[in-house]
Design a protein around this motif. Structure first.
Motif, PDB file in Angstrom:
ATOM      1  N   ALA A  36       0.844  -1.203   0.000  1.00  0.00           N
ATOM      2  CA  ALA A  36       0.000   0.000   0.000  1.00  0.00           C
ATOM      3  C   ALA A  36       0.878   1.252   0.000  1.00  0.00           C
ATOM      4  N   ALA A  39       2.380   1.865  -3.427  1.00  0.00           N
ATOM      5  CA  ALA A  39       1.398   2.361  -4.398  1.00  0.00           C
ATOM      6  C   ALA A  39       1.179   3.870  -4.300  1.00  0.00           C
ATOM      7  N   GLN A  40       1.843   4.542  -3.360  1.00  0.00           N
ATOM      8  CA  GLN A  40       1.647   5.983  -3.145  1.00  0.00           C
ATOM      9  C   GLN A  40       2.979   6.742  -3.229  1.00  0.00           C
ATOM     10  N   HIS A  42       3.942   9.484  -4.561  1.00  0.00           N
ATOM     11  CA  HIS A  42       3.849  10.930  -4.344  1.00  0.00           C
ATOM     12  C   HIS A  42       3.856  11.284  -2.856  1.00  0.00           C
ATOM     13  N   ARG A  43       3.314  10.417  -2.058  1.00  0.00           N
ATOM     14  CA  ARG A  43       3.197  10.669  -0.621  1.00  0.00           C
ATOM     15  C   ARG A  43       4.540  10.532   0.108  1.00  0.00           C
TER      16      ARG A  43
END
Length: 89
Positions: A36, A39-40, A42-43
């Protein structure tokens, strides 16, 4: 030293996670949290140091880590704490 590319770091994390699942019985619930996070991108682009540390923890993962010699291996509790800090921070 130039900052690392977050995409490359997350790919390294993905590979380490797959290896830990296969070779060290990394639990599915921890792997799911890691995937998870992956999958992010940018964060986590500005948190490369923490991602690098997580990669090292996943590489050192041992289901029974910390049960023998102090400082040896990374167990579920340690890894879950690192993930919680990353995912909620």
């Amino acid at each position: 030293m130039a900052p690392e590319n977050i995409t490359d770091l997350l790919e390294e994390l993905r590979e380490a996670t797959l290896r830990a699942q296969d070779e060290a019985d990394l639990p599915d619930f921890l792997a799911a949290q890691i995937f998870a996070l992956i999958a992010q991108p940018h964060r986590f682009a500005q948190r490369q140091g923490e991602i690098r540390q997580l990669i090292e923890q996943v590489r050192l993962y041992d289901t029974y880590g910390q049960t023998g010699y102090p400082g040896m291996g990374v167990n579920n509790v340690i890894l879950a704490g690192s993930l919680r800090r990353l995912l909620t921070g």
